[in-house]
Design a protein around this motif. Structure first.
Motif, PDB file in Angstrom:
ATOM      1  N   UNK A  32       4.191   2.641   4.131  1.00  0.00           N
ATOM      2  CA  UNK A  32       2.753   2.613   4.442  1.00  0.00           C
ATOM      3  C   UNK A  32       1.850   2.506   3.206  1.00  0.00           C
ATOM      4  N   UNK A  33       2.420   2.697   2.019  1.00  0.00           N
ATOM      5  CA  UNK A  33       1.605   2.516   0.801  1.00  0.00           C
ATOM      6  C   UNK A  33       1.071   1.085   0.712  1.00  0.00           C
ATOM      7  N   UNK A  34       1.724   0.172   1.412  1.00  0.00           N
ATOM      8  CA  UNK A  34       1.310  -1.234   1.400  1.00  0.00           C
ATOM      9  C   UNK A  34      -0.155  -1.382   1.841  1.00  0.00           C
ATOM     10  N   UNK A  35      -0.645  -0.435   2.641  1.00  0.00           N
ATOM     11  CA  UNK A  35      -2.026  -0.536   3.136  1.00  0.00           C
ATOM     12  C   UNK A  35      -3.060  -0.166   2.073  1.00  0.00           C
ATOM     13  N   UNK A  36      -2.565   0.284   0.927  1.00  0.00           N
ATOM     14  CA  UNK A  36      -3.456   0.547  -0.210  1.00  0.00           C
ATOM     15  C   UNK A  36      -3.793  -0.730  -0.986  1.00  0.00           C
ATOM     16  N   UNK A  37      -3.124  -1.851  -0.693  1.00  0.00           N
ATOM     17  CA  UNK A  37      -3.473  -3.113  -1.360  1.00  0.00           C
ATOM     18  C   UNK A  37      -4.855  -3.557  -0.891  1.00  0.00           C
ATOM     19  N   UNK A  38      -5.496  -4.397  -1.704  1.00  0.00           N
ATOM     20  CA  UNK A  38      -6.855  -4.842  -1.389  1.00  0.00           C
ATOM     21  C   UNK A  38      -6.883  -6.366  -1.245  1.00  0.00           C
ATOM     22  N   UNK A  39      -7.230  -6.864  -0.055  1.00  0.00           N
ATOM     23  CA  UNK A  39      -7.242  -8.306   0.183  1.00  0.00           C
ATOM     24  C   UNK A  39      -8.637  -8.891   0.306  1.00  0.00           C
ATOM     25  N   UNK A  40      -9.607  -8.074   0.722  1.00  0.00           N
ATOM     26  CA  UNK A  40     -10.923  -8.597   1.116  1.00  0.00           C
ATOM     27  C   UNK A  40     -11.625  -9.374  -0.002  1.00  0.00           C
ATOM     28  N   UNK A  41     -12.142 -10.570   0.350  1.00  0.00           N
ATOM     29  CA  UNK A  41     -12.916 -11.376  -0.604  1.00  0.00           C
ATOM     30  C   UNK A  41     -14.191 -10.655  -1.038  1.00  0.00           C
TER      31      UNK A  41
END
Lengths: 250, 250
Positions: free
Chosen positions: B187-196
């Protein structure tokens, strides 16, 4: 008619300034000069680069700070690691990893942005034996890679294909390059800065040391090109003074 | 036995973090993470990149500031020119000239300095249609150019030949990459940031906007990979609240 644009990497040294001068005067390019700042020595070099941007009527001159590269290079070479001694002759310790690739790639980003046709740097045939990133094989490879990187926009006509040029690619050695630069710049050529050291202070001026490898190459090139060398060298000033003193006595 | 070293360009986003995680866990590389700062958006991304440097036990993490590139790019693209609107679908205005060439060349300077074997970046097969500098043809060309630049020291055994790797080169699309990353990171994967965008503030937290192209790609990839998406999106929070309100009423 507008002249084609060339992004020229200039350090403020003899080679890069002479090549930029030749591209403008002989090949009809509008100049966009790019100077990289490292931290050390930069002050004197940048001042000379700015001077030549005016002399050569550059359309633009960008000075960009990439001194963060020192933290990446670590102890890999002596040019960016002050803890290592600079060798007097060529040594692998003088090779900064993929330095010209970093320079040319950043320069190409600018060239693509302003639709320049050429990206130029001052490597000459005398650099070829020791520096792979001064050889035509490298120039061809990086040239191809950078145009592939923008192939879609080039095909669409939005950006222009670039050509990487250098005196080495054109088969010019340092004396030939110097002759070409002298034709355009005359005595202003002596305002270029070659010395590896920060120079030797003499009053308000800084003199070339006259004894490091780069100063020796500079002197040799003027001799071979049969151009009187009006550079102020610290060593020669001393020997001139000594010579004068002797003559005064005798 | 020492593990081979990989310099991985990480933005703090999903693709680059998942690929770095996979290289460490599945391919046995020691990670040297490299994050580029542009000025805008950087704060949130860098914070996430620093977080993953710790999670992935990176041997080193360098954050380098190349925001000077904005002055070179001028009006050439919308990502570095705030005066242009960001298009919602793919457009040539979103292409930053030779951006990955700049990243990979600087990364290779580090890799050559520490004798890393691999230079990696997060381009996947979904990037191939629009971005020439995400295609294997570009990777092969820049890979060759950078090794030619250091050929003498490689032949002399002083430096190591590098290989440029990416999910695109390995044939991985975004959902496959995400699955690989999820196996390592959970679930640490949800700490990545994708938003432009810089995100939508909600109290002390910032939520992904949920509606830009990059957020939509993120959602789609989780759906295709059949992984429950626990990312906090601003749009969904609103619709969840609306849904809840409705249920409360009925």
């Amino acid at each position: 008619m507008t002249r084609p644009a060339a992004v020229c990497i200039v350090s403020g040294g003899l080679d890069s300034v002479c090549y930029a001068a030749s591209l403008a005067a002989n090949d009809g390019y509008d100049l966009y000069l790019l100077t990289f700042v490292y931290g050390q020595r930069a002050k004197r070099e940048i001042e000379r680069a700015r001077f030549f941007a005016k002399v050569l009527k550059a359309r633009d001159h960008k000075v960009v700070d990439i001194s963060f590269m020192k933290s990446l290079y670590g102890r890999s070479n002596a040019l960016t690691d002050n803890r290592q001694e600079l060798s007097r002759d060529f040594s692998q310790s003088l090779v900064v990893p993929v330095r010209n690739a970093v320079f040319l790639t950043i320069a190409t980003a600018w060239a693509m942005s302003i639709n320049a046709k050429v990206v130029a740097y001052g490597a000459h045939t005398g650099d070829i034996p020791h520096y792979p990133d001064c050889r035509p094989a490298f120039v061809n490879a990086i040239n191809e890679a950078l145009n592939i990187a923008e192939s879609d926009s080039i095909i669409a006509g939005k950006r222009q294909e670039i050509t990487v040029l250098s005196p080495a690619v054109m088969g010019l050695d340092k004396p030939a390059l110097l002759k070409a630069g002298y034709k355009v710049l005359g005595d202003k050529i002596f305002q270029t800065w070659s010395c590896y050291s920060d120079g030797v202070r003499a009053g308000k001026k800084y003199l070339h040391c006259g004894s490091c490898e780069s100063c020796i190459n500079r002197k040799d090139a003027f001799t071979t090109a049969r151009i009187e060398d009006k550079t102020d060298y610290a060593t020669e000033s001393r020997s001139k003074r000594k010579g004068k003193a002797k003559r005064d006595i005798h």
